[in-house]
Motif scaffolding. Structure first.
Motif, PDB file in Angstrom:
ATOM      1  N   SER A 100       0.846  -1.194   0.000  1.00 32.85           N
ATOM      2  CA  SER A 100       0.000   0.000   0.000  1.00 32.85           C
ATOM      3  C   SER A 100       0.879   1.240   0.000  1.00 32.85           C
ATOM      4  N   THR A 101       0.368   2.292  -0.609  1.00 32.47           N
ATOM      5  CA  THR A 101       1.092   3.560  -0.672  1.00 32.47           C
ATOM      6  C   THR A 101       0.703   4.429   0.523  1.00 32.47           C
ATOM      7  N   LEU A 114      -6.107   0.384  -7.623  1.00 32.42           N
ATOM      8  CA  LEU A 114      -4.991  -0.539  -7.391  1.00 32.42           C
ATOM      9  C   LEU A 114      -4.430  -1.063  -8.704  1.00 32.42           C
ATOM     10  N   LEU A 146      -1.992  -1.080  -3.578  1.00 32.07           N
ATOM     11  CA  LEU A 146      -3.136  -0.241  -3.251  1.00 32.07           C
ATOM     12  C   LEU A 146      -2.691   1.217  -3.302  1.00 32.07           C
ATOM     13  N   ILE A 174     -11.465   1.239  -4.479  1.00 33.02           N
ATOM     14  CA  ILE A 174     -10.019   1.182  -4.269  1.00 33.02           C
ATOM     15  C   ILE A 174      -9.356   1.231  -5.635  1.00 33.02           C
ATOM     16  N   ASP A 214      -5.826   8.017   2.890  1.00 31.96           N
ATOM     17  CA  ASP A 214      -7.235   7.927   2.495  1.00 31.96           C
ATOM     18  C   ASP A 214      -8.015   7.046   3.469  1.00 31.96           C
ATOM     19  N   GLU A 268      -0.474   7.361   0.268  1.00 34.67           N
ATOM     20  CA  GLU A 268      -1.748   7.985  -0.095  1.00 34.67           C
ATOM     21  C   GLU A 268      -2.922   7.084   0.271  1.00 34.67           C
ATOM     22  N   PHE A 269      -2.763   5.780   0.039  1.00 34.48           N
ATOM     23  CA  PHE A 269      -3.810   4.838   0.408  1.00 34.48           C
ATOM     24  C   PHE A 269      -4.031   4.867   1.916  1.00 34.48           C
ATOM     25  N   GLU A 270      -2.951   4.831   2.676  1.00 37.81           N
ATOM     26  CA  GLU A 270      -3.051   4.834   4.137  1.00 37.81           C
ATOM     27  C   GLU A 270      -3.718   6.114   4.640  1.00 37.81           C
ATOM     28  N   ARG A 308      -5.091   4.164  -3.820  1.00 40.67           N
ATOM     29  CA  ARG A 308      -6.050   5.096  -3.221  1.00 40.67           C
ATOM     30  C   ARG A 308      -7.289   4.329  -2.798  1.00 40.67           C
ATOM     31  N   VAL A 309      -7.997   4.852  -1.800  1.00 38.04           N
ATOM     32  CA  VAL A 309      -9.331   4.383  -1.453  1.00 38.04           C
ATOM     33  C   VAL A 309     -10.171   5.643  -1.326  1.00 38.04           C
TER      34      VAL A 309
END
Length: 128
Positions: free
Chosen positions: A7-8, A77, A92, A75, A14, A10-12, A94-95
């Protein structure tokens, strides 16, 4: 084949914006999705889709998808096979809410494929 999930930042970031109930739903659906893809990659078409069809002038194809969590959450991905290590890597990025999914998808696509356009490769984008 082993599945590796990355995960990036940015994902975390989000993910932190969602309440605990939504986070649980996101993680539960993601785990279910990973289980499905480990059994049969073709099941991907029922759970994820490409918001835009990105084609390159080379033999490459985009591995960027929007995974449906529910009617409100997506999501963004990538799914890439690494045949050398017999691994599928799911990254991953973005969410986001469904209404922000297209913008997030486009942003990730620009980031991922900037090297192709910088090498004067034409990127042909078709809306789906």
């Amino acid at each position: 084949m082993e599945i590796l999930i990355e995960s990036t930042k940015e994902f975390e970031k989000d993910l932190e914006k969602f309440n605990n109930r939504e986070k649980f739903k996101i993680v539960k659906k993601l785990n279910r999705y990973v289980d499905l893809i480990s059994k049969n990659r073709n099941l991907l078409e029922n759970q994820a889709f490409k918001l835009k069809n990105i084609k390159f002038n080379t033999e490459y194809d985009s591995s960027l998808y929007a995974l449906i969590i529910d009617k409100e959450i997506r999501i963004i991905l990538t799914i890439d096979d690494d045949p050398i290590f017999d691994t599928t890597v799911i990254t991953l990025f973005r969410v986001v809410s469904t209404e922000d999914a297209t913008q997030a998808y486009n942003s990730v696509a620009e980031y991922l494929y900037q090297d192709f356009s910088m090498q004067n490769q034409e990127i042909e984008v078709h809306s789906s």
